[in-house]
Design an enzyme around this catalytic site. Sequence first.
Site, PDB file in Angstrom:
ATOM      1  N   GLU A  57       0.856  -1.181   0.000  1.00 63.44           N
ATOM      2  CA  GLU A  57       0.000   0.000   0.000  1.00 63.44           C
ATOM      3  C   GLU A  57       0.891   1.229   0.000  1.00 63.44           C
ATOM      4  O   GLU A  57       1.957   1.231   0.608  1.00 63.44           O
ATOM      5  CB  GLU A  57      -0.911   0.058   1.236  1.00 63.44           C
ATOM      6  CG  GLU A  57      -2.027  -0.952   1.239  1.00 63.44           C
ATOM      7  CD  GLU A  57      -1.735  -2.110   2.190  1.00 63.44           C
ATOM      8  OE1 GLU A  57      -0.657  -2.109   2.823  1.00 63.44           O
ATOM      9  OE2 GLU A  57      -2.566  -3.019   2.277  1.00 63.44           O
TER      10      GLU A  57
ATOM     11  N   ASN B 159       1.735   9.976  -2.933  1.00 62.97           N
ATOM     12  CA  ASN B 159       3.174   9.713  -2.986  1.00 62.97           C
ATOM     13  C   ASN B 159       3.589   9.314  -4.399  1.00 62.97           C
ATOM     14  O   ASN B 159       3.866   8.158  -4.697  1.00 62.97           O
ATOM     15  CB  ASN B 159       3.566   8.643  -1.960  1.00 62.97           C
ATOM     16  CG  ASN B 159       5.061   8.546  -1.761  1.00 62.97           C
ATOM     17  OD1 ASN B 159       5.841   9.009  -2.579  1.00 62.97           O
ATOM     18  ND2 ASN B 159       5.449   7.924  -0.656  1.00 62.97           N
TER      19      ASN B 159
ATOM     20  N   TYR C 247       7.441   2.002  -7.861  1.00 62.43           N
ATOM     21  CA  TYR C 247       6.781   0.697  -7.874  1.00 62.43           C
ATOM     22  C   TYR C 247       6.323   0.318  -9.281  1.00 62.43           C
ATOM     23  O   TYR C 247       6.452  -0.835  -9.693  1.00 62.43           O
ATOM     24  CB  TYR C 247       5.611   0.675  -6.890  1.00 62.43           C
ATOM     25  CG  TYR C 247       6.012   1.014  -5.471  1.00 62.43           C
ATOM     26  CD1 TYR C 247       7.239   0.608  -4.939  1.00 62.43           C
ATOM     27  CD2 TYR C 247       5.184   1.753  -4.653  1.00 62.43           C
ATOM     28  CE1 TYR C 247       7.616   0.923  -3.649  1.00 62.43           C
ATOM     29  CE2 TYR C 247       5.542   2.078  -3.349  1.00 62.43           C
ATOM     30  CZ  TYR C 247       6.768   1.666  -2.852  1.00 62.43           C
ATOM     31  OH  TYR C 247       7.139   1.979  -1.576  1.00 62.43           O
TER      32      TYR C 247
END
Length: 144
Positions: A104, A109, A116
């Site tokens: 998560e 962000n 990611y």
Amino acid sequence: MVQIREMMPGDVEAASEIEREAFSMPWQAKDFLEMVQADYAHYYVAVEDGRVIGCCGLRDMAGEGEITNVVVAKNARRKGTGLRLMEHMLEKAGEMGIKACTLEVRVSNRAAIGLYEKLGFAGEGIRPGFYEKPVEDALIMWKR
């Protein structure tokens, strides 16, 4: 030169200090120590000149990886340390037979989300109000 290795009990204070500077609800040293000692958890640190500059964790949850505590010290960011930590952890996950990993991240962000995505994670859902201080939704990401 940055080295990536398993977190040891002597690293937990440094890891919690990096969390305190980065997060509004940081883990304490005792939380990291619990994970270092747990047989289902695998935590790693980035070390430069003998100093811990980042950490990340992976918990083996019934054969799927739950990624936690990805954080790099403020003065060591934007230098590829987070990427190296994540690549190392994902390689270790594969060696353990973990084929899918989830995490998560705060929806705001963008830097972390970009990292990611670069590693092959994709957003698959939202956890409304997941974070506190401030309250914010979490983007659920998976790499399968």
